[in-house]
Write a protein that holds these residues in place. Structure first.
Motif, short mmCIF file in Angstrom:
data_model
loop_
_atom_site.label_atom_id
_atom_site.label_comp_id
_atom_site.label_asym_id
_atom_site.label_seq_id
_atom_site.Cartn_x
_atom_site.Cartn_y
_atom_site.Cartn_z
N ASN A 2 0.83 -1.18 0.00
CA ASN A 2 0.00 0.00 0.00
C ASN A 2 0.88 1.24 0.00
OD1 ASN A 2 -1.74 2.08 0.52
ND2 ASN A 2 -2.66 1.15 2.34
N ALA A 5 0.94 3.73 2.92
CA ALA A 5 1.72 3.40 4.11
C ALA A 5 3.10 4.05 4.08
CB ALA A 5 1.87 1.89 4.24
N TYR A 99 10.97 -4.57 10.93
CA TYR A 99 10.05 -4.33 12.05
C TYR A 99 10.16 -2.90 12.54
CZ TYR A 99 9.89 -9.42 12.65
OH TYR A 99 9.73 -10.76 12.45
N GLU A 109 -1.99 1.83 15.82
CA GLU A 109 -2.63 2.06 14.52
C GLU A 109 -1.77 2.95 13.61
OE1 GLU A 109 -4.14 5.16 17.39
OE2 GLU A 109 -3.91 2.99 17.47
N PRO A 112 2.60 1.18 10.03
CA PRO A 112 2.09 0.62 8.77
C PRO A 112 1.78 -0.87 8.90
CG PRO A 112 3.98 2.03 8.36
CD PRO A 112 3.87 1.89 9.86
N GLU A 113 0.61 -1.26 8.44
CA GLU A 113 0.12 -2.64 8.60
C GLU A 113 0.95 -3.67 7.84
OE1 GLU A 113 -4.03 -2.95 7.77
OE2 GLU A 113 -4.56 -1.37 9.19
N ASP A 114 1.68 -3.26 6.82
CA ASP A 114 2.48 -4.19 6.03
C ASP A 114 3.82 -4.52 6.68
OD1 ASP A 114 0.46 -4.06 4.19
OD2 ASP A 114 1.52 -2.74 2.81
N GLU A 115 4.13 -3.88 7.79
CA GLU A 115 5.44 -4.05 8.42
C GLU A 115 5.31 -4.77 9.75
OE1 GLU A 115 7.73 -3.53 6.43
OE2 GLU A 115 6.68 -2.22 5.04
N LEU A 117 5.85 -5.61 13.77
CA LEU A 117 5.64 -4.77 14.94
C LEU A 117 6.13 -5.46 16.20
CD1 LEU A 117 4.41 -2.28 16.35
CD2 LEU A 117 2.21 -3.48 16.31
N ARG A 129 3.42 -8.60 15.46
CA ARG A 129 3.12 -8.88 14.06
C ARG A 129 4.44 -9.15 13.35
NH1 ARG A 129 0.17 -4.23 12.61
NH2 ARG A 129 2.07 -3.15 12.00
N GLU A 132 6.88 -8.86 6.97
CA GLU A 132 6.72 -9.59 5.71
C GLU A 132 8.07 -10.14 5.27
OE1 GLU A 132 5.84 -8.48 1.06
OE2 GLU A 132 4.89 -7.25 2.60
#
Length: 159
Positions: A2, A5, A99, A109, A112-115, A117, A129, A132
């Motif tokens: 995305n 992000a 990360y 929040e 970025p959701e693609d990375e 955590l 999380r 990727e």
């Protein structure tokens, strides 16, 4: 990925995190870095702080695993630290996993959701999380691993 992000978050009217204000941002960053380094070591990674990348950037933490996997962690001590950072996407070209590491009061929040955590304190951390998996090419892996070994051998930023 995305593309939204990758854009910096506006910093207008961002409140200061209570933890960063209470201890001072450098102290918060140091505590997080220490805790994440401990976590990475427990995961079997050799860890270097302030790892110098071939593109001239410095990763907060880099880890090298027993099978040659390369991990980079970017430590963020407060909202503004993440909001103004536009260089972190450049680190992904030099690792298999990337990360962000933050403390327990950081607004998750914003990450970025693609990375990946990590939430940490001075004593350790936990992966919330996974980053990727982006496998490095053989030539890039060799070059970055050699750089990691030389930096570690010369004592630049090791834990």
């Amino acid at each position: 990925m995305n593309q939204a992000a990758l854009k910096p978050v506006p910093t207008d009217d961002l409140p200061i995190d209570a933890s960063a204000a209470a201890t001072g941002r450098p102290d918060t960053t140091l505590a997080l870095t220490r805790g994440v380094a401990r976590l990475m070591t427990q995961m079997g990674l050799a860890v270097i702080a302030e790892f110098k990348l071939p593109n001239g950037r410095r990763a907060d933490l880099a880890g090298l695993g027993p099978k040659g996997e390369l991990v980079i962690v970017e430590v963020k001590s407060c909202r503004a630290d993440l909001a103004v950072d536009t260089k972190w996407p450049e680190y992904r070209d030099y690792c298999d996993r990337f990360y962000f590491a933050v403390n327990e009061v950081f607004p998750l929040e914003m990450v970025p959701e693609d990375e990946g955590l990590i939430v940490a304190d001075a004593f350790g951390g936990a992966i919330l999380r996974e980053g990727e998996l982006r496998k490095l090419s053989g030539a890039r892996r060799k070059a970055v691993t050699l750089r990691f070994a030389r930096q570690a051998a010369f004592g630049c930023g090791g834990f």
